[in-house]
Design an enzyme around this catalytic site. Structure first.
Site, PDB file in Angstrom:
ATOM      1  N   ARG A  52      32.629  41.516  32.039  1.00 46.40           N
ATOM      2  CA  ARG A  52      34.086  41.544  31.832  1.00 46.40           C
ATOM      3  C   ARG A  52      34.498  40.575  30.724  1.00 46.40           C
ATOM      4  O   ARG A  52      35.369  40.886  29.907  1.00 46.40           O
ATOM      5  CB  ARG A  52      34.798  41.208  33.154  1.00 46.40           C
ATOM      6  N   LYS A 151      41.241  39.496  30.463  1.00 44.52           N
ATOM      7  CA  LYS A 151      41.453  38.243  31.186  1.00 44.52           C
ATOM      8  C   LYS A 151      41.699  37.145  30.159  1.00 44.52           C
ATOM      9  O   LYS A 151      40.818  36.344  29.825  1.00 44.52           O
ATOM     10  CB  LYS A 151      40.239  37.936  32.073  1.00 44.52           C
ATOM     11  N   GLU A 184      49.737  43.878  41.167  1.00 43.26           N
ATOM     12  CA  GLU A 184      48.783  42.925  41.758  1.00 43.26           C
ATOM     13  C   GLU A 184      49.486  41.622  42.085  1.00 43.26           C
ATOM     14  O   GLU A 184      50.675  41.465  41.833  1.00 43.26           O
ATOM     15  CB  GLU A 184      47.616  42.695  40.787  1.00 43.26           C
TER      16      GLU A 184
HETATM   17  N1  PMP Z   1      44.227  39.728  39.081  1.00 41.10           N
HETATM   18  C1  PMP Z   1      44.438  38.640  38.337  1.00 41.10           C
HETATM   19  C2  PMP Z   1      45.656  38.566  37.483  1.00 41.10           C
HETATM   20  C3  PMP Z   1      43.517  37.570  38.366  1.00 41.10           C
HETATM   21  O1  PMP Z   1      43.719  36.488  37.620  1.00 41.10           O
HETATM   22  C4  PMP Z   1      42.395  37.653  39.212  1.00 41.10           C
HETATM   23  C5  PMP Z   1      41.436  36.502  39.336  1.00 41.10           C
HETATM   24  N2  PMP Z   1      40.605  36.373  38.251  1.00 41.10           N
HETATM   25  C6  PMP Z   1      42.209  38.818  39.963  1.00 41.10           C
HETATM   26  C7  PMP Z   1      43.139  39.839  39.874  1.00 41.10           C
HETATM   27  C8  PMP Z   1      40.994  38.994  40.846  1.00 41.10           C
HETATM   28  O2  PMP Z   1      39.861  39.224  40.062  1.00 41.10           O
HETATM   29  P1  PMP Z   1      38.400  38.803  40.568  1.00 41.10           P
HETATM   30  O3  PMP Z   1      38.205  39.472  41.875  1.00 41.10           O
HETATM   31  O4  PMP Z   1      37.487  39.335  39.522  1.00 41.10           O
HETATM   32  O5  PMP Z   1      38.391  37.325  40.675  1.00 41.10           O
END
Ligand code: PMP
Length: 291
Positions: A52, A151, A184
């Protein structure tokens, strides 16, 4: 031996781990990052996080001077150097130091930082009792403005939503996209359980494609639960039987109330509980220990 930070190839003591004020990550939020966990000496799903990371870099046209394999080695080396068997890894790649002005063309070298440290987690009771959340006025970034799949170091959107939640007295916000569908949380993905089906918003709703989200869908399918990625409205959350958040830092967190409505019977649901147990088991046993 803890407190060593990887800075462009060197392990330096925490107090000396500093970046230039001309770094475009600092000046403009121009960069990307990953949050990764170490459980029981094992780095959980490191490859998935690196894939990612490199996709985010490609999308924003950021050159990383390390191959993915080299980055993997650097992360493992930094974890070992810090000697922490349970830790949080923050991997940050910024555009690097350059001139004032948005244009990154004078940023000659991207800056790679790997921090391995303890993380202050949510209090234990939130996992057994659950939390309440609210939807907030600040919408999640438009996918055609700054795609939440990247990200990036631009978290102001989510920070504003988090402030709005805190001011309303709750620990987390549900963010809507510009069409009013739930996207989210501010740092986690969202799920509901309704009439035996586990549902979560699809990627095009404007979400980060969470590694925990993917894993939870797999765990649910393996245990025979139907999983659907479908657009969800606030109403869907109000009438859900169960609700929870997923993320590397939050893990699986039960949600027992949304916008003042009780979710299910107001207690973390049985499917949520089973998934929490399955996730805990997996994180502590999967893969080879690195220390
Ligand atoms: N959405 C956002 C905006 C985030 O910052 C995160 C954390 N990194 C997640 C979802 C969850 O992603 P992950 O399960 O890969 O940590």
């Amino acid at each position: 031996m803890s407190g060593l930070v990887f800075m462009n190839g060197n392990l330096v003591p925490k107090a000396e781990a500093t970046v230039s004020v001309y770094d475009h990550g600092f000046l403009y939020g121009d960069g990307i990052f990953e949050g990764i966990r170490v459980y029981n000496g094992r780095i959980f799903r490191l490859r998935d996080h690196l894939y990612r990371l490199y996709e985010s870099a490609h999308s924003i046209m950021l050159t990383i001077d390390y191959t993915l394999d080299e980055m993997e080695k650097a992360v493992i080396e930094t974890v070992k150097a810090n000697g922490l068997r349970d830790a949080y890894i923050r991997l940050v790649i910024s555009r690097g130091p350059g001139d004032l002005g948005l244009n990154p063309k004078n940023c000659e070298k991207s800056q790679v930082v790997i921090i391995v440290d303890h993380i202050s987690l949510y209090p234990a009771e939130v996992y057994t009792e659950g939390i309440t959340v609210i939807t907030v006025p600040t919408r999640r970034n438009l996918t055609d403005a700054l795609d939440p799949k990247i990200k990036s170091l631009n978290y102001l959107n989510n920070i504003l939503a988090r402030i709005e939640a805190e001011r309303a007295g709750v620990m987390e916000a549900l963010m809507l996209n510009n069409q009013g569908y739930v996207s989210e949380g501010t740092a986690d993905n969202v799920f509901i359980m309704r009439r035996g089906v586990l549902k979560t918003p699809p990627a095009h709703m404007g979400i980060l494609e969470g590694i925990t989200r993917e894993l939870v869908m797999d765990l649910a399918r393996e245990s025979g639960i139907a999983v659907k990625e479908v657009p969800l409205t606030r109403h869907d959350f109000y009438v859900a039987d169960e609700c929870f958040l997923t993320g590397t830092a939050a893990e699986l967190m039960p949600v027992i109330g949304v916008d003042g409505r009780q979710v299910g019977n107001g207690k973390p649901g049985p499917v949520t509980g089973n998934l929490i147990d399955a996730y805990r088991e997996l994180t502590r046993t999967e893969g080879e220990p690195v220390l």
